[in-house]
Design a protein around this motif. Sequence first.
Motif, PDB file in Angstrom:
ATOM      1  N   TRP A  40       0.850  -1.178   0.000  1.00 62.69           N
ATOM      2  CA  TRP A  40       0.000   0.000   0.000  1.00 62.69           C
ATOM      3  C   TRP A  40       0.887   1.231   0.000  1.00 62.69           C
ATOM      4  N   PHE A  41       0.652   2.109  -0.955  1.00 65.21           N
ATOM      5  CA  PHE A  41       1.308   3.398  -1.041  1.00 65.21           C
ATOM      6  C   PHE A  41       0.283   4.489  -0.790  1.00 65.21           C
ATOM      7  N   ARG A  42       0.760   5.667  -0.460  1.00 71.82           N
ATOM      8  CA  ARG A  42      -0.130   6.807  -0.361  1.00 71.82           C
ATOM      9  C   ARG A  42       0.582   8.052  -0.880  1.00 71.82           C
ATOM     10  N   GLN A  43      -0.218   8.988  -1.350  1.00 69.40           N
ATOM     11  CA  GLN A  43       0.318  10.234  -1.850  1.00 69.40           C
ATOM     12  C   GLN A  43      -0.608  11.375  -1.444  1.00 69.40           C
ATOM     13  N   ALA A  44      -0.067  12.300  -0.678  1.00 68.89           N
ATOM     14  CA  ALA A  44      -0.787  13.498  -0.289  1.00 68.89           C
ATOM     15  C   ALA A  44      -0.474  14.606  -1.279  1.00 68.89           C
ATOM     16  N   PRO A  45      -1.348  15.596  -1.405  1.00 65.50           N
ATOM     17  CA  PRO A  45      -1.096  16.700  -2.337  1.00 65.50           C
ATOM     18  C   PRO A  45       0.242  17.375  -2.080  1.00 65.50           C
ATOM     19  N   GLY A  46       1.029  17.548  -3.133  1.00 64.55           N
ATOM     20  CA  GLY A  46       2.313  18.202  -3.021  1.00 64.55           C
ATOM     21  C   GLY A  46       3.419  17.361  -2.428  1.00 64.55           C
ATOM     22  N   LYS A  47       3.155  16.108  -2.131  1.00 66.59           N
ATOM     23  CA  LYS A  47       4.151  15.240  -1.531  1.00 66.59           C
ATOM     24  C   LYS A  47       4.447  14.050  -2.430  1.00 66.59           C
TER      25      LYS A  47
END
Length: 119
Positions: A36-43
């Motif tokens: 599982w990966f995650r991506q927040a705005p701008g990161k």
Amino acid sequence: QVQLAESGGGSVQTGGSLRLSCAISGRAFATSSMAWFRQAPGKDRESVATITWAAGTAAYADSVRGRFTISRDIAEKMVYLQMNNLKSEDTAVYYCAARDFPEAPYTTWGQGTQVTVSS
């Protein structure tokens, strides 16, 4: 071709829980590990949890260790991410991913599911 489909995202208050699911479809499937990966705005996209397919050995990012649990069901070809004690910094789009060989890039990705944690 193998396809991944995430579900279970949504909005929850700080301290709440969500369980994400990843369904693996396709008639031919061989994998070394799931993640599982995650991506927040701008990161940048970051790995939060991995699990080996055969042995079920799990590993976690420091930021989620003790709060998140990754698991898989071999027979059902499902991968889960149980998220407890959610924090605002957990807000991100979460992606399920697979790789076929150890140390190989994760080349198969789901479409992503949004998790929003509010105070």
